[in-house]
Design a protein around this motif. Structure first.
Motif, mmCIF file in Angstrom:
data_model
loop_
_atom_site.group_PDB
_atom_site.id
_atom_site.type_symbol
_atom_site.label_atom_id
_atom_site.label_comp_id
_atom_site.label_asym_id
_atom_site.label_seq_id
_atom_site.Cartn_x
_atom_site.Cartn_y
_atom_site.Cartn_z
ATOM 1 N N THR A 143 0.823 -1.203 0.000
ATOM 2 C CA THR A 143 0.000 0.000 0.000
ATOM 3 C C THR A 143 0.867 1.267 0.000
ATOM 4 O O THR A 143 1.953 1.285 0.574
ATOM 5 C CB THR A 143 -0.926 0.025 1.221
ATOM 6 O OG1 THR A 143 -1.722 1.223 1.157
ATOM 7 C CG2 THR A 143 -0.135 0.052 2.527
ATOM 8 N N GLY A 154 0.985 11.459 2.869
ATOM 9 C CA GLY A 154 0.311 10.224 3.208
ATOM 10 C C GLY A 154 -0.671 10.411 4.349
ATOM 11 O O GLY A 154 -0.812 11.503 4.897
ATOM 12 N N LEU A 155 -1.344 9.348 4.735
ATOM 13 C CA LEU A 155 -2.415 9.433 5.715
ATOM 14 C C LEU A 155 -1.955 9.948 7.064
ATOM 15 O O LEU A 155 -2.712 10.592 7.776
ATOM 16 C CB LEU A 155 -3.066 8.060 5.894
ATOM 17 C CG LEU A 155 -3.984 7.586 4.771
ATOM 18 C CD1 LEU A 155 -4.522 6.198 5.079
ATOM 19 C CD2 LEU A 155 -5.134 8.567 4.567
ATOM 20 N N THR A 156 -0.713 9.688 7.438
ATOM 21 C CA THR A 156 -0.241 10.088 8.758
ATOM 22 C C THR A 156 0.382 11.474 8.764
ATOM 23 O O THR A 156 0.827 11.944 9.797
ATOM 24 C CB THR A 156 0.785 9.081 9.297
ATOM 25 O OG1 THR A 156 1.858 8.969 8.366
ATOM 26 C CG2 THR A 156 0.143 7.724 9.494
ATOM 27 N N TRP A 157 0.396 12.145 7.627
ATOM 28 C CA TRP A 157 0.984 13.483 7.558
ATOM 29 C C TRP A 157 -0.068 14.500 7.930
ATOM 30 O O TRP A 157 -1.124 14.580 7.326
ATOM 31 C CB TRP A 157 1.524 13.772 6.170
ATOM 32 C CG TRP A 157 2.089 15.140 6.033
ATOM 33 C CD1 TRP A 157 1.611 16.195 5.300
ATOM 34 C CD2 TRP A 157 3.253 15.643 6.697
ATOM 35 N NE1 TRP A 157 2.397 17.295 5.457
ATOM 36 C CE2 TRP A 157 3.420 16.997 6.307
ATOM 37 C CE3 TRP A 157 4.172 15.077 7.581
ATOM 38 C CZ2 TRP A 157 4.461 17.800 6.768
ATOM 39 C CZ3 TRP A 157 5.204 15.881 8.030
ATOM 40 C CH2 TRP A 157 5.345 17.220 7.628
ATOM 41 N N SER A 158 0.235 15.327 8.913
ATOM 42 C CA SER A 158 -0.757 16.266 9.415
ATOM 43 C C SER A 158 -0.557 17.679 8.906
ATOM 44 O O SER A 158 -1.320 18.572 9.238
ATOM 45 C CB SER A 158 -0.747 16.279 10.944
ATOM 46 O OG SER A 158 0.536 16.658 11.413
ATOM 47 N N ASN A 186 -6.804 5.912 -2.126
ATOM 48 C CA ASN A 186 -6.100 4.862 -1.379
ATOM 49 C C ASN A 186 -6.745 3.493 -1.566
ATOM 50 O O ASN A 186 -6.068 2.474 -1.487
ATOM 51 C CB ASN A 186 -6.036 5.237 0.100
ATOM 52 C CG ASN A 186 -5.106 6.418 0.348
ATOM 53 O OD1 ASN A 186 -4.097 6.585 -0.332
ATOM 54 N ND2 ASN A 186 -5.457 7.259 1.301
ATOM 55 N N ASN A 191 -1.280 19.149 2.842
ATOM 56 C CA ASN A 191 -1.328 17.846 2.214
ATOM 57 C C ASN A 191 -0.856 17.812 0.777
ATOM 58 O O ASN A 191 -0.512 16.751 0.276
ATOM 59 C CB ASN A 191 -2.755 17.295 2.280
ATOM 60 C CG ASN A 191 -2.792 15.805 2.097
ATOM 61 O OD1 ASN A 191 -1.960 15.078 2.617
ATOM 62 N ND2 ASN A 191 -3.741 15.330 1.306
ATOM 63 N N SER A 231 5.957 9.859 5.242
ATOM 64 C CA SER A 231 4.616 10.351 4.957
ATOM 65 C C SER A 231 4.597 11.709 4.294
ATOM 66 O O SER A 231 3.552 12.152 3.833
ATOM 67 C CB SER A 231 3.796 10.418 6.254
ATOM 68 O OG SER A 231 3.586 9.131 6.769
ATOM 69 N N ARG A 282 -5.231 11.361 -4.612
ATOM 70 C CA ARG A 282 -4.966 9.947 -4.429
ATOM 71 C C ARG A 282 -6.236 9.211 -4.081
ATOM 72 O O ARG A 282 -7.127 9.785 -3.445
ATOM 73 C CB ARG A 282 -3.894 9.724 -3.357
ATOM 74 C CG ARG A 282 -4.276 10.150 -1.962
ATOM 75 C CD ARG A 282 -3.054 10.234 -1.045
ATOM 76 N NE ARG A 282 -2.284 9.014 -1.047
ATOM 77 C CZ ARG A 282 -1.005 8.945 -0.671
ATOM 78 N NH1 ARG A 282 -0.376 10.017 -0.268
ATOM 79 N NH2 ARG A 282 -0.361 7.796 -0.710
ATOM 80 N N SER A 320 -0.765 4.134 0.902
ATOM 81 C CA SER A 320 -1.654 5.046 1.630
ATOM 82 C C SER A 320 -0.895 5.952 2.587
ATOM 83 O O SER A 320 -1.303 7.090 2.823
ATOM 84 C CB SER A 320 -2.694 4.246 2.415
ATOM 85 O OG SER A 320 -3.489 3.482 1.555
ATOM 86 N N PHE A 321 0.180 5.447 3.180
ATOM 87 C CA PHE A 321 0.901 6.220 4.183
ATOM 88 C C PHE A 321 2.136 6.908 3.614
ATOM 89 O O PHE A 321 2.855 7.581 4.346
ATOM 90 C CB PHE A 321 1.299 5.300 5.342
ATOM 91 C CG PHE A 321 0.117 4.641 5.993
ATOM 92 C CD1 PHE A 321 -0.256 3.350 5.676
ATOM 93 C CD2 PHE A 321 -0.645 5.341 6.919
ATOM 94 C CE1 PHE A 321 -1.358 2.751 6.256
ATOM 95 C CE2 PHE A 321 -1.751 4.751 7.519
ATOM 96 C CZ PHE A 321 -2.108 3.455 7.183
#
Length: 127
Positions: A28, A53-57, A77, A60, A105, A75, A30-31
């Motif tokens: 994946t 990625g998903l964990t990047w705050s 996912n 984006n 990420s 994206r 996704s992250f």
């Protein structure tokens, strides 16, 4: 091993649109921070757009100034795919476009920070 395959390139007239896809397989993405780069004949490869990625705050997405307002990176996912929607294309957008995945990420503008690359897809914009 992560593999990336770009598609969607082609020949288009100035002012037209194309959507590039980057399909990932092997694991994946996704992250992972993902980036689109391009290399025109006789020029260095340059950063075009990136997405976290998903964990990047943080922020984006990011773009090089020359494509802001015309290109959109996104994206899906669920499909393990990243896209680059390119509108209002100009002849100077002509290049081979590459998709890349970073180990972290964040999306980076420096290509040296990306661990995985696709084979590229040609985009040609005629005037």
């Amino acid at each position: 091993q992560l593999q990336l395959v770009e598609s969607g390139g082609g020949l288009v007239q100035a002012g037209g649109s194309l959507r590039l896809s980057c399909a990932a397989s092997g694991r994946t993405i996704s992250f992972a921070g993902m980036g689109w780069f391009r290399q025109a004949p006789g020029k260095e490869r340059e950063f075009v757009a990136g997405i976290g990625g998903l964990t990047w705050s943080g922020a984006n997405t990011g773009y090089v100034d020359s494509v802001k307002g015309r290109f959109t990176i996104s994206r899906d996912n669920a499909k393990n795919t990243v896209y680059l929607q390119m509108n209002s294309l100009k002849p100077e957008d002509t290049a081979v476009y590459y998709c890349a995945a970073s180990r972290g990420s964040y999306y980076y503008t420096s290509q040296s920070t990306y661990a995985y690359w696709g084979q590229g897809t040609q985009v040609t914009v005629s005037s």
